[in-house]
Design a protein around this motif. Structure first.
Motif, PDB file in Angstrom:
ATOM      1  N   VAL A  94       0.866  -1.175   0.000  1.00 42.40           N
ATOM      2  CA  VAL A  94       0.000   0.000   0.000  1.00 42.40           C
ATOM      3  C   VAL A  94       0.900   1.221   0.000  1.00 42.40           C
ATOM      4  O   VAL A  94       1.627   1.479   0.966  1.00 42.40           O
ATOM      5  N   GLY A  95       0.879   1.955  -1.111  1.00 43.39           N
ATOM      6  CA  GLY A  95       1.662   3.179  -1.217  1.00 43.39           C
ATOM      7  C   GLY A  95       0.776   4.379  -0.930  1.00 43.39           C
ATOM      8  O   GLY A  95      -0.328   4.485  -1.469  1.00 43.39           O
ATOM      9  N   ILE A  96       1.245   5.279  -0.091  1.00 40.82           N
ATOM     10  CA  ILE A  96       0.479   6.461   0.308  1.00 40.82           C
ATOM     11  C   ILE A  96       1.246   7.708  -0.126  1.00 40.82           C
ATOM     12  O   ILE A  96       2.397   7.903   0.275  1.00 40.82           O
ATOM     13  N   SER A  97       0.592   8.550  -0.930  1.00 42.29           N
ATOM     14  CA  SER A  97       1.281   9.751  -1.415  1.00 42.29           C
ATOM     15  C   SER A  97       1.589  10.714  -0.277  1.00 42.29           C
ATOM     16  O   SER A  97       2.646  11.345  -0.267  1.00 42.29           O
ATOM     17  N   HIS A  98       0.649  10.808   0.695  1.00 44.73           N
ATOM     18  CA  HIS A  98       0.876  11.714   1.821  1.00 44.73           C
ATOM     19  C   HIS A  98      -0.185  11.470   2.890  1.00 44.73           C
ATOM     20  O   HIS A  98      -1.119  10.689   2.708  1.00 44.73           O
TER      21      HIS A  98
END
Length: 284
Positions: free
Chosen positions: A131-135
């Motif tokens: 799970v990649g989270i931009s911010h």
């Protein structure tokens, strides 16, 4: 030439047709090899928001945009890398489904959840590897906890500053948890196909994402921009961590987009997300 500029030279490889060996990005612990896995990109619906006064909400210099309301999207993405699955951003909280919530300057809405959309393409939350989270803002983190078995990929300070009440990253706190905290660019799968780009300014360690499809590279902006107008006018919201860093990140982003001929997808811009196939079809 700066770190990111040198890295751009390494990732500007053939994305349609044959692949060739790549150099490792500077300061990377993971060598970049020739891309071999099949990559697809599917856009997901993570909600929408009606901004009651777009100029007042999104510009630190009043009068930059036309006054009045404007609808924006809250888009998330599924990246398939061979047999590995990655989610990029997680939208509004699933508990909002079927509701509209007035938050004062904006009204937010969610029609469907990530889990429901994943089921339509044969996946369960437990199938997601990353799970990649931009911010750290809540319109990008709301459903992150639905994927506790995945590795969390996020900017270091954004992760640290999210701790406490209403922490969206509770499943990844504590010893032994699978978390990758970034303060620089990261080759996600080790083959140059998907690269998290460290572009601070909106938040302390804000990220964008480069996805190298066979049809050509795609850049997902996170919240570097909130609209096509913001990209054209270099607009900076009043709630950004740093105006100076934001503008520098815009410069680096645009240099990359131009160099590799990337399709830019502003995640909150309805016209931009429409550049990708409608769910459940995937860009390849």
């Amino acid at each position: 030439m700066g770190r990111l500029s040198r890295f751009l030279l390494a990732v500007a490889f053939t994305v349609a047709g044959g692949c060739k060996a790549l150099e490792a990005p500077e300061n990377s612990a993971t060598p970049v090899t020739a891309q071999s896995a099949t990559i697809t990109l599917t856009r997901l619906d993570c909600g929408s928001a009606l901004i009651k006064d777009f100029d007042a909400f999104f510009s630190d210099r009043p009068g930059l945009y036309p006054k009045g309301p404007r609808q924006i999207t809250d888009s998330c993405y599924l990246i398939r890398h061979g047999d590995q699955q990655m989610i990029w951003d997680t939208g509004f909280a699933a508990g909002l489904k079927g509701q509209s919530k007035d938050l004062g300057p904006l009204v937010i809405h969610l029609d469907t959840t990530l889990a429901e959309q994943l089921a339509q393409v044969g996946l369960k939350p437990a199938d997601i590897d990353i799970v990649g989270i931009s911010h750290m803002h809540s319109d990008h983190t709301g459903q992150a906890a639905e994927f506790p078995a995945a590795t969390l990929l996020i900017g270091k300070q954004d992760f640290e500053k999210s701790a406490g009440k209403d922490d969206p990253f509770g499943p990844w706190r504590g010893a032994g948890k699978s978390v990758t905290l970034l303060t620089t660019d990261q080759d996600v799968f080790g083959d140059g196909s998907v690269v998290a780009l460290h572009l601070p300014g909106h938040t302390p360690d804000h990220l964008a994402l480069l996805v190298n499809l066979k049809s050509g590279p795609v850049l997902l902006t996170g919240d570097l921009y909130h609209s096509a107008m913001a990209r054209e006018k270099r607009g900076v919201p009043p709630f950004n961590t740093s105006r100076e860093e934001t503008l520098a990140s815009m410069d680096r982003f645009e240099a990359l987009a131009k160099k590799i001929g990337a399709k830019v997808i502003i995640q909150h811009e309805p016209a931009d997300i429409a550049k990708l196939p409608a769910f459940p079809k995937a860009a390849k």
